[in-house]
Design a protein around this motif. Structure first.
Motif, PDB file in Angstrom:
ATOM      1  N   LEU A 113      65.057  56.781  51.586  1.00  0.00           N
ATOM      2  CA  LEU A 113      63.813  57.193  51.153  1.00  0.00           C
ATOM      3  C   LEU A 113      63.802  59.330  51.395  1.00  0.00           C
ATOM      4  O   LEU A 113      64.035  59.130  52.469  1.00  0.00           O
ATOM      5  N   PRO A 114      63.248  60.149  50.198  1.00  0.00           N
ATOM      6  CA  PRO A 114      63.141  60.814  50.836  1.00  0.00           C
ATOM      7  C   PRO A 114      62.053  61.303  51.671  1.00  0.00           C
ATOM      8  O   PRO A 114      61.266  60.784  51.648  1.00  0.00           O
ATOM      9  N   ASP A 115      62.097  62.595  51.964  1.00  0.00           N
ATOM     10  CA  ASP A 115      60.960  63.464  53.134  1.00  0.00           C
ATOM     11  C   ASP A 115      60.390  62.009  53.750  1.00  0.00           C
ATOM     12  O   ASP A 115      59.001  61.879  54.397  1.00  0.00           O
ATOM     13  N   GLY A 116      61.037  60.724  54.186  1.00  0.00           N
ATOM     14  CA  GLY A 116      60.784  60.529  55.493  1.00  0.00           C
ATOM     15  C   GLY A 116      59.734  58.582  54.652  1.00  0.00           C
ATOM     16  O   GLY A 116      58.990  58.844  55.325  1.00  0.00           O
ATOM     17  N   MET A 117      59.954  59.338  53.951  1.00  0.00           N
ATOM     18  CA  MET A 117      59.022  57.541  53.284  1.00  0.00           C
ATOM     19  C   MET A 117      58.777  56.226  53.607  1.00  0.00           C
ATOM     20  O   MET A 117      60.366  56.003  53.937  1.00  0.00           O
ATOM     21  N   LEU A 118      58.547  55.956  53.696  1.00  0.00           N
ATOM     22  CA  LEU A 118      58.188  54.442  54.214  1.00  0.00           C
ATOM     23  C   LEU A 118      58.094  53.402  53.375  1.00  0.00           C
ATOM     24  O   LEU A 118      57.668  53.985  51.756  1.00  0.00           O
ATOM     25  N   PRO A 119      58.931  52.633  52.942  1.00  0.00           N
ATOM     26  CA  PRO A 119      59.270  51.351  52.418  1.00  0.00           C
ATOM     27  C   PRO A 119      57.664  50.784  51.295  1.00  0.00           C
ATOM     28  O   PRO A 119      57.686  50.869  49.999  1.00  0.00           O
ATOM     29  N   HIS A 120      56.857  51.267  52.499  1.00  0.00           N
ATOM     30  CA  HIS A 120      55.284  50.632  51.936  1.00  0.00           C
ATOM     31  C   HIS A 120      54.541  51.901  50.854  1.00  0.00           C
ATOM     32  O   HIS A 120      53.880  51.327  50.123  1.00  0.00           O
ATOM     33  N   GLU A 121      54.963  52.676  50.724  1.00  0.00           N
ATOM     34  CA  GLU A 121      54.398  54.006  50.268  1.00  0.00           C
ATOM     35  C   GLU A 121      55.378  54.847  49.019  1.00  0.00           C
ATOM     36  O   GLU A 121      54.353  55.311  48.735  1.00  0.00           O
ATOM     37  N   LEU A 122      56.613  53.006  48.038  1.00  0.00           N
ATOM     38  CA  LEU A 122      56.732  53.227  47.591  1.00  0.00           C
ATOM     39  C   LEU A 122      55.897  53.306  45.875  1.00  0.00           C
ATOM     40  O   LEU A 122      55.197  51.792  46.222  1.00  0.00           O
ATOM     41  N   ASP A 123      56.274  54.005  45.189  1.00  0.00           N
ATOM     42  CA  ASP A 123      54.937  53.839  44.013  1.00  0.00           C
ATOM     43  C   ASP A 123      55.836  52.781  43.331  1.00  0.00           C
ATOM     44  O   ASP A 123      56.711  52.746  42.561  1.00  0.00           O
ATOM     45  N   MET A 124      55.381  51.476  42.551  1.00  0.00           N
ATOM     46  CA  MET A 124      56.067  50.316  41.773  1.00  0.00           C
ATOM     47  C   MET A 124      55.105  49.824  41.085  1.00  0.00           C
ATOM     48  O   MET A 124      55.287  48.743  40.742  1.00  0.00           O
ATOM     49  N   SER A 125      54.390  50.679  40.689  1.00  0.00           N
ATOM     50  CA  SER A 125      53.838  50.654  39.685  1.00  0.00           C
ATOM     51  C   SER A 125      54.936  50.476  38.402  1.00  0.00           C
ATOM     52  O   SER A 125      55.854  51.262  38.511  1.00  0.00           O
ATOM     53  N   GLU A 126      54.058  50.402  37.086  1.00  0.00           N
ATOM     54  CA  GLU A 126      55.014  49.661  35.928  1.00  0.00           C
ATOM     55  C   GLU A 126      54.675  50.650  34.316  1.00  0.00           C
ATOM     56  O   GLU A 126      52.999  50.523  35.201  1.00  0.00           O
ATOM     57  N   THR A 127      55.366  50.686  33.290  1.00  0.00           N
ATOM     58  CA  THR A 127      54.415  50.453  32.407  1.00  0.00           C
ATOM     59  C   THR A 127      54.517  49.610  31.336  1.00  0.00           C
ATOM     60  O   THR A 127      55.529  49.559  31.008  1.00  0.00           O
ATOM     61  N   PHE A 128      53.487  48.730  30.614  1.00  0.00           N
ATOM     62  CA  PHE A 128      53.327  47.947  30.300  1.00  0.00           C
ATOM     63  C   PHE A 128      53.728  48.000  29.236  1.00  0.00           C
ATOM     64  O   PHE A 128      53.561  49.052  28.227  1.00  0.00           O
ATOM     65  N   GLY A 129      54.941  47.521  28.216  1.00  0.00           N
ATOM     66  CA  GLY A 129      55.427  46.985  26.635  1.00  0.00           C
ATOM     67  C   GLY A 129      56.730  46.414  26.559  1.00  0.00           C
ATOM     68  O   GLY A 129      56.170  45.469  27.010  1.00  0.00           O
ATOM     69  N   LEU A 130      57.173  46.269  25.591  1.00  0.00           N
ATOM     70  CA  LEU A 130      57.763  44.908  25.114  1.00  0.00           C
ATOM     71  C   LEU A 130      59.003  44.650  26.597  1.00  0.00           C
ATOM     72  O   LEU A 130      58.751  43.581  26.370  1.00  0.00           O
ATOM     73  N   SER A 131      59.123  45.676  27.351  1.00  0.00           N
ATOM     74  CA  SER A 131      59.612  46.024  28.397  1.00  0.00           C
ATOM     75  C   SER A 131      59.126  46.114  29.324  1.00  0.00           C
ATOM     76  O   SER A 131      58.126  46.723  28.819  1.00  0.00           O
ATOM     77  N   LEU A 132      58.939  46.233  31.225  1.00  0.00           N
ATOM     78  CA  LEU A 132      58.086  46.642  31.790  1.00  0.00           C
ATOM     79  C   LEU A 132      59.453  47.758  32.763  1.00  0.00           C
ATOM     80  O   LEU A 132      59.802  47.097  34.258  1.00  0.00           O
ATOM     81  N   PRO A 133      59.321  49.025  32.787  1.00  0.00           N
ATOM     82  CA  PRO A 133      60.014  49.708  32.789  1.00  0.00           C
ATOM     83  C   PRO A 133      59.262  50.180  34.660  1.00  0.00           C
ATOM     84  O   PRO A 133      57.935  50.113  33.950  1.00  0.00           O
ATOM     85  N   ARG A 134      59.855  50.908  35.625  1.00  0.00           N
ATOM     86  CA  ARG A 134      58.283  51.750  36.343  1.00  0.00           C
ATOM     87  C   ARG A 134      58.381  52.819  35.710  1.00  0.00           C
ATOM     88  O   ARG A 134      58.536  53.689  34.611  1.00  0.00           O
ATOM     89  N   ALA A 135      57.121  53.111  35.777  1.00  0.00           N
ATOM     90  CA  ALA A 135      56.618  54.325  35.815  1.00  0.00           C
ATOM     91  C   ALA A 135      57.017  55.600  35.875  1.00  0.00           C
ATOM     92  O   ALA A 135      57.136  56.095  35.644  1.00  0.00           O
ATOM     93  N   ASN A 136      57.125  55.615  37.156  1.00  0.00           N
ATOM     94  CA  ASN A 136      57.948  56.682  38.047  1.00  0.00           C
ATOM     95  C   ASN A 136      59.334  56.259  38.280  1.00  0.00           C
ATOM     96  O   ASN A 136      59.370  55.076  38.856  1.00  0.00           O
ATOM     97  N   HIS A 137      59.855  57.119  38.379  1.00  0.00           N
ATOM     98  CA  HIS A 137      61.216  57.098  38.877  1.00  0.00           C
ATOM     99  C   HIS A 137      61.729  56.817  39.564  1.00  0.00           C
ATOM    100  O   HIS A 137      60.873  57.496  40.922  1.00  0.00           O
TER     101      HIS A 137
END
Ligand code: HEM
Length: 148
Positions: A113-137
């Protein structure tokens, strides 16, 4: 197990394709009248602690080690491809493709992950719609590991 766990927490089609009841029916004590529009919320089923225990929100592929839960539409706690006659006809192709791409990504690259980010710091939020893509890349750094 990783694919099952990913589809449990992040189903592609969170409400499946809408159904309509053909007759009055009682499900778990609830009357569903004829011609009711029915949405099956696979997203909330995948996070229900009554089904998956208190750690339902955690990504734990090993929860599938001992069970026989299959995602092909017969075990209704996990139906990321839907079920029945209107279930996903591309399920086999979808599963083969996901497994192939995932195994290639893991086999060919080390990932950071970039800049020493830890896995639990990942933003896993989603955009709700017909399908469910990540909110952020997802930003991740691959290093090719098959040079020798
Ligand atoms: C991981 C990959 C995939 C997932 C998670 C997925 C998921 C789903 C889901 C949940 C449904 C609704 C099923 C229901 O309401 O019971 C569906 C329908 C459908 N899928 Fe997929 N799908 C995937 C890949 C594919 C592929 C590769 C194809 C075609 C090549 C495909 C074609 C379709 C079609 C045509 C329907 C509509 C079926 C109908 O309405 O009768 N899907 N898919």
């Amino acid at each position: 197990m990783v694919v099952k766990e990913s589809l449990r927490l992040h189903p592609v089609a969170l409400f499946l394709i809408p159904r309509e009841s053909m007759e009055d029916v009682v499900v778990d004590g609830y009357l569903i009248p004829k011609n009711t529009r029915i949405l099956v919320n696979t997203w909330s089923m995948g996070r229900n602690p009554n089904i998956w225990s208190e750690n339902a929100e955690e990504f734990l592929p090993e929860r599938f080690i001992d069970g026989n839960i299959d995602l092909r539409g017969q075990h209704f706690e996990l139906i990321p491809f839907g079920s029945g006659r209107r279930g996903c006809p591309g399920m086999q192709l979808g599963l083969i493709t996901v497994r192939l791409v995932l195994s290639q990504l893991i086999h060919c690259f080390d990932w950071e992950l970039p800049d020493g980010m830890l896995p639990h710091e990942l933003d896993m939020s989603e955009t709700f719609g017909l399908s469910l893509p990540r909110a952020n890349h997802l930003l991740a750094k691959p290093t090719y590991r098959l040079l020798e």
